[in-house]
Design a protein around this motif. Structure first.
Motif, PDB file in Angstrom:
ATOM      1  N   GLY A   1      -2.904  18.658  22.788  1.00 48.42           N
ATOM      2  CA  GLY A   1      -3.745  19.664  22.154  1.00 48.42           C
ATOM      3  C   GLY A   1      -3.485  21.086  22.621  1.00 48.42           C
ATOM      4  O   GLY A   1      -4.315  21.977  22.443  1.00 48.42           O
ATOM      5  N   ARG A   2      -2.294  21.305  23.199  1.00 48.86           N
ATOM      6  CA  ARG A   2      -1.944  22.649  23.662  1.00 48.86           C
ATOM      7  C   ARG A   2      -1.035  23.303  22.631  1.00 48.86           C
ATOM      8  O   ARG A   2      -0.131  22.657  22.110  1.00 48.86           O
ATOM      9  N   PRO A   3      -1.267  24.593  22.328  1.00 47.52           N
ATOM     10  CA  PRO A   3      -0.374  25.252  21.374  1.00 47.52           C
ATOM     11  C   PRO A   3       0.975  25.562  22.021  1.00 47.52           C
ATOM     12  O   PRO A   3       1.059  25.778  23.229  1.00 47.52           O
ATOM     13  N   HIS A   4       1.999  25.587  21.208  1.00 49.63           N
ATOM     14  CA  HIS A   4       3.358  25.899  21.657  1.00 49.63           C
ATOM     15  C   HIS A   4       3.923  26.904  20.659  1.00 49.63           C
ATOM     16  O   HIS A   4       3.730  26.741  19.455  1.00 49.63           O
TER      17      HIS A   4
ATOM     18  N   VAL B   1       1.636  22.071  17.910  1.00 42.55           N
ATOM     19  CA  VAL B   1       0.619  21.623  18.859  1.00 42.55           C
ATOM     20  C   VAL B   1       1.133  20.379  19.584  1.00 42.55           C
ATOM     21  O   VAL B   1       1.644  19.450  18.957  1.00 42.55           O
TER      22      VAL B   1
ATOM     23  N   GLN C   1       1.297  19.634  11.464  1.00 47.26           N
ATOM     24  CA  GLN C   1       0.642  20.898  11.145  1.00 47.26           C
ATOM     25  C   GLN C   1       1.281  22.032  11.952  1.00 47.26           C
ATOM     26  O   GLN C   1       1.311  21.984  13.187  1.00 47.26           O
ATOM     27  N   VAL C   2       1.770  23.047  11.259  1.00 52.19           N
ATOM     28  CA  VAL C   2       2.409  24.173  11.932  1.00 52.19           C
ATOM     29  C   VAL C   2       1.944  25.490  11.328  1.00 52.19           C
ATOM     30  O   VAL C   2       1.354  25.518  10.243  1.00 52.19           O
TER      31      VAL C   2
ATOM     32  N   ALA D   1       4.520  28.049  15.525  1.00 49.33           N
ATOM     33  CA  ALA D   1       3.535  27.441  16.426  1.00 49.33           C
ATOM     34  C   ALA D   1       3.331  25.984  16.042  1.00 49.33           C
ATOM     35  O   ALA D   1       3.180  25.646  14.863  1.00 49.33           O
TER      36      ALA D   1
ATOM     37  N   ASN E   1       2.544  15.622  15.083  1.00 54.66           N
ATOM     38  CA  ASN E   1       1.520  16.368  14.326  1.00 54.66           C
ATOM     39  C   ASN E   1       2.245  17.405  13.478  1.00 54.66           C
ATOM     40  O   ASN E   1       2.703  18.420  13.997  1.00 54.66           O
TER      41      ASN E   1
END
Lengths: 146, 146
Positions: free
Chosen positions: A27-30, A23, A68-69, A21, A66
């Motif tokens: 700001g949408r998760p993927h 972002v 962060q995952v 995952a 970003n």
């Protein structure tokens, strides 16, 4: 029950597929499923993208903006006493230099016979795990990972 | 090959587990496996949380701050010609009123015999799917969903 870091790492190490995952800038998760190799607190995954298209691949564009995952592996069973999941939260980097990709790609080829026919061209997503979280409906003990 | 919306919806409908991704206020992705029921373009999932703790449950706190979510189902096989995944991107709401939770909880109980023993207290996460995406290594045809 919450799992300790050791159990969490061991269960992830045995899983054949995980979900990555990221972002988007909006700001949408993927989320995408990924094959991966684990080496200590590093998780490696590879994609098959031509250099020019790297930044067009959503997960890579997201990571570049970003880092962060989160990576999740879980095991579903109709016997809910056998359920478990493991999550690794961390920071990802996109490796595009052949010298940096070689080690991770060798780990992936070793782990997945399917990659022995054709290895992804890269790049490689390298994740430094900062936090292990996990849950199991029953004590992990001798459970096999799925 | 890319899957059309119909194939994507059908494969998700047959999956027993999916993963729900949300985003924290700090911009970090969060993923958890979820059981779910699909009704048209709505996906329902329930949690077991006391009302006072709702906002302490990470996925709910995330949704209340940012309703953008993604749901993924995938099927792994050592035969990579059988791989597929489906992603539903949408907006989530947290339903806490008994009148609003009743319908979704009935769908979940119908789908999972395990819930007939003990249904979650709620709240319910209700997702309005805005976009279906899917991929399969081979044409979906008669493939069963995992």
């Amino acid at each position: 029950m919450r799992l300790g870091e050791g159990d969490a790492r061991r269960l992830l190490a045995g899983a054949r597929v995980a979900r990555l995952a990221t972002v988007t800038q909006g700001g949408r998760p993927h989320i995408v499923p990924v094959t991966f190799a684990l080496n200590g607190d590093r998780i490696y995954s590879a994609v098959d993208a031509k250099p020019k298209t790297t930044r067009n691949l959503r997960r890579l564009a997201n990571i570049l903006a970003n880092p962060q995952v989160a990576v999740l592996a879980d095991s579903y069973s109709e016997d809910w006493a056998a359920l478990w999941w493991v999550r690794a939260d961390g920071r990802a980097a996109v490796l595009e230099e052949p010298g940096l990709m070689a080690g991770p790609l060798a780990l992936l080829r070793e782990r997945y016979p399917q990659y022995r026919q054709a290895l992804p061209d890269g790049p490689v997503v390298a994740i430094e795990v900062e936090r292990w979280t996990g849950w199991a409906a029953s004590p992990p003990g001798s459970r096999s990972s799925g």
